[in-house]
Scaffold this motif. Structure first.
Motif, PDB file in Angstrom:
ATOM      1  N   ILE A 286      29.384 -66.151  46.426  1.00 42.78           N
ATOM      2  CA  ILE A 286      30.181 -65.454  47.427  1.00 42.78           C
ATOM      3  C   ILE A 286      29.839 -66.044  48.794  1.00 42.78           C
ATOM      4  O   ILE A 286      28.691 -65.973  49.229  1.00 42.78           O
ATOM      5  N   PRO A 287      30.791 -66.638  49.484  1.00 44.20           N
ATOM      6  CA  PRO A 287      30.533 -67.192  50.806  1.00 44.20           C
ATOM      7  C   PRO A 287      30.725 -66.129  51.880  1.00 44.20           C
ATOM      8  O   PRO A 287      31.275 -65.049  51.623  1.00 44.20           O
ATOM      9  N   SER A 288      30.292 -66.449  53.091  1.00 45.21           N
ATOM     10  CA  SER A 288      30.680 -65.597  54.209  1.00 45.21           C
ATOM     11  C   SER A 288      32.192 -65.692  54.387  1.00 45.21           C
ATOM     12  O   SER A 288      32.814 -66.712  54.073  1.00 45.21           O
ATOM     13  N   ILE A 289      32.779 -64.633  54.888  1.00 43.56           N
ATOM     14  CA  ILE A 289      34.228 -64.635  55.052  1.00 43.56           C
ATOM     15  C   ILE A 289      34.666 -65.674  56.082  1.00 43.56           C
ATOM     16  O   ILE A 289      35.737 -66.271  55.967  1.00 43.56           O
ATOM     17  N   GLN A 290      33.800 -65.931  57.078  1.00 40.89           N
ATOM     18  CA  GLN A 290      34.143 -66.935  58.087  1.00 40.89           C
ATOM     19  C   GLN A 290      34.225 -68.327  57.461  1.00 40.89           C
ATOM     20  O   GLN A 290      35.165 -69.085  57.710  1.00 40.89           O
ATOM     21  N   PHE A 291      33.215 -68.685  56.632  1.00 40.89           N
ATOM     22  CA  PHE A 291      33.231 -69.984  55.972  1.00 40.89           C
ATOM     23  C   PHE A 291      34.418 -70.087  55.035  1.00 40.89           C
ATOM     24  O   PHE A 291      35.098 -71.119  54.978  1.00 40.89           O
TER      25      PHE A 291
END
Length: 276
Positions: A196-201
Motif C-alpha cells: 500500500i503506497p501513500s496516496i500522494q505517491f
C-alpha cells in the motif's frame, strides 16, 4: 491480498461507512489526511473500557521522502482504525471524554507505555532511542507488550530500523512471518502482504505501489518472537498499511484498491496480538 469471496459484507459495510463519514472526516481533519505535527494529547484515554491504540512518539534523527517521523499518518489513521475495529468486530474500545475513540500517544520512556496493550510506530527508519528508552521498550515487550512498526521503505530505512530494534531485543532474531502463520487468518483470510503506497505517491505515479522503485518492490511482514513463540514485534516493510486507514474517505479508487486490505490485515494483527 484478502480473498474477496470471504468477506463481501466487510467491503460493502466499509464502503457505506466511508461514504457516510467522508464529509465529516474532511471537515474534522482538513486536507493531507488530517496530519498534525504535534500530538492532540498524550497519555491514556480517560474512559478505559476496552482496546486502546497507542502510537509511539519517538525522536527522529533523519528524514525519509514523504515521511514525517513518529506522526506520519497521525491522527486520522489511528482514529479511523479504532472506529472500524469497533464496528467490524465485537471488540470494545476505550474512548476520551469528548467522544473520540481511545487512540493514545506515548513516549518510549513514559510509564504509561506499560498500560498499552498495543503499540504502533510509523516511519521507523527515521527513529532513534536513548539508552533509557531502549531499556524501557525492552521491559515493555518482555513483560507482555506488542509493537507494530509500519511504513518504512527501502534498504537504508530497513538497516536503520533493524539496528535500532536489535538494540532493544539483541537476543532474538528477525524473520519473515511465514506465509502459513495463523495470524494471516485470525479474522480475515489474507493471502499475501499487501503493498500500500501513500496516496500522494500513488497519485503522482499513476497508480504505482513501490515507493522506492525496484528497491522496494517486495513488501515484507517481518517478526520477532520470543523463546516461547510469542510475537513481540511485527514490521511491515515496503508498505504503508496505515495509509489505507488514514485515507479511506478521500478517493474511491484508492479506497477500493487498498483500504479493504489495510483493515483486514490490521484487524488480524490486533486480534492476534490481543489473544496470544
Amino acid at each position: 491480498m484478502v480473498r474477496w469471496h470471504t468477506w463481501p459484507g466487510l467491503l460493502a459495510l466499509l464502503l457505506l461507512l466511508t461514504l457516510a463519514s467522508a464529509a465529516v472526516h474532511a471537515q474534522r481533519w482538513g486536507g493531507r489526511g488530517g496530519w498534525r505535527p504535534n500530538p492532540l494529547r498524550e497519555g491514556m484515554p480517560d474512559r478505559r473500557g476496552g482496546f486502546t491504540f497507542c502510537r509511539l512518539l519517538y525522536t527522529h534523527v533523519r528524514v525519509e521522502p514523504a515521511g514525517h517521523g513518529w506522526n506520519t499518518d497521525y491522527p486520522a489513521s489511528d482514529h479511523n482504525f479504532m472506529l472500524r475495529l469497533s464496528q467490524l468486530t465485537t471488540t470494545d474500545v476505550s474512548g476520551w471524554s469528548d467522544g473520540e475513540p481511545g487512540y493514545a500517544v506515548v513516549r518510549p520512556d513514559d510509564r504509561t507505555l506499560f498500560e498499552c496493550p498495543f503499540l504502533f510506530a510509523s516511519d521507523v527508519g527515521t527513529a532513534d532511542f536513548t539508552n533509557d528508552e531502549v531499556v524501557s521498550l525492552r521491559q515493555y515487550l518482555l513483560k507482555g507488550g506488542f509493537l507494530w512498526a509500519d511504513d518504512f521503505w527501502g534498504e537504508y530505512a530497513w538497516s536503520n530500523w533493524a539496528a535500532l530494534i536489535r538494540r532493544v531485543l539483541p537476543f532474538y532474531e528477525i524473520i519473515d512471518l511465514p506465509a502459513d502463520h495463523a495470524l494471516f487468518g485470525s479474522a480475515y483470510a489474507v493471502d499475501r502482504v499487501p503493498q500500500i503506497p501513500s496516496i500522494q505517491f500513488w497519485r503522482r505515479s499513476g497508480g504505482a505501489t513501490s515507493e522506492r522503485g525496484a528497491e522496494s518492490a517486495e513488501p515484507h511482514l517481518r517478526a520477532i518472537f520470543d523463546e516461547h513463540g510469542r510475537l513481540l514485534v511485527l514490521m511491515s516493510h515496503n508498505t504503508d498499511i496505515a495509509d489505507g486507514w488514514e485515507r479511506e474517505g478521500e478517493d474511491d479508487d484508492f479506497f477500493f484498491s487498498f483500504s479493504g486490505d489495510a483493515y483486514a490485515l490490521g484487524i488480524n494483527v490486533v486480534l492476534w496480538a490481543m489473544t496470544h
